[in-house]
Design an enzyme around this catalytic site. Sequence first.
Site, mmCIF file in Angstrom:
data_model
loop_
_atom_site.group_PDB
_atom_site.id
_atom_site.type_symbol
_atom_site.label_atom_id
_atom_site.label_comp_id
_atom_site.label_asym_id
_atom_site.label_seq_id
_atom_site.Cartn_x
_atom_site.Cartn_y
_atom_site.Cartn_z
ATOM 1 N N ARG A 1 0.835 -1.193 0.000
ATOM 2 C CA ARG A 1 0.000 0.000 0.000
ATOM 3 C C ARG A 1 0.874 1.248 0.000
ATOM 4 O O ARG A 1 2.009 1.219 0.491
ATOM 5 C CB ARG A 1 -0.916 0.012 1.214
ATOM 6 N N ASP B 1 0.266 5.377 1.165
ATOM 7 C CA ASP B 1 -0.699 6.174 1.911
ATOM 8 C C ASP B 1 -1.162 7.395 1.128
ATOM 9 O O ASP B 1 -0.627 7.713 0.056
ATOM 10 C CB ASP B 1 -0.083 6.601 3.246
ATOM 11 N N ARG C 1 9.208 7.646 5.501
ATOM 12 C CA ARG C 1 8.901 9.032 5.889
ATOM 13 C C ARG C 1 9.543 9.388 7.226
ATOM 14 O O ARG C 1 10.059 10.502 7.411
ATOM 15 C CB ARG C 1 7.387 9.237 5.942
#
Length: 252
Positions: A49, A51, A196
């Site tokens: 995935r 985000d 991140r």
Amino acid sequence: MRYKATVAYDGHRYAGFQKQINGTGIQSLIEKALEKIIKEPVSITASGRTDAGVHALGQVFHFDGPEKIGERGYYNALNTLLPKDIRILKVEAVSNDFHARFSARSKRYDYVITTERDNPFSYNYKHFVWRSLDLEKMRQGAAILQGTHDFTSFSNAQIDPRKPRTKTIYSIDVIPEGKDIRIVYRGTGFLRYQVRMMSAVLIAAGEGRIAPDDIARMLEARDKHACRFNAPACGLYLVEVGYEEVQPEKPE
């Protein structure tokens, strides 16, 4: 027939890749397009995935569909039906044991930082920082994060406790590009928010707000509360998913 598809997308107006209840996920749009092509419901499986706000240049997914449509047929039909900010780059027929997620052996993510404040086209695609960055301090921090580690400190607090936290990062390169800085991560895979959070601590080190040794202490803590840094989604790109074994470079 099983098909492997490579897709690029501008993630800034989507709620992420995965199907969402309260938002538009890129997966939903692809599945709806495939349903129109195949005339029956289709489920796709991605390499992982991304985000909300995260972009991709080389996300990979697989699906099963009629062989008669063929690679070129799926490619053309999907790009006709999908929005212009979601582009299918390639569709390939693969063996039935191919799995976009479980067959993946490596991933590359880039995180892009800019000091260019007055470019209105940067803000959805780069993370703006106003302080000057010490590239050497960022590289010192990057060296600490390379290798095989338990990255619990650099993961989402809600991550499934059964999911392994140990990952191998082959390389982290900090590359100046004019008014931008690109951090290139290559590894076996990454936990949710890991890239991140690592980017945020490297930025903080570059700004002088923390020392490289602080990054080492966060990593060694193996505690989801040890790192409070998280960089915005806008600067993150899934660049490539590799399906062949990667041999880490040997030190000279």
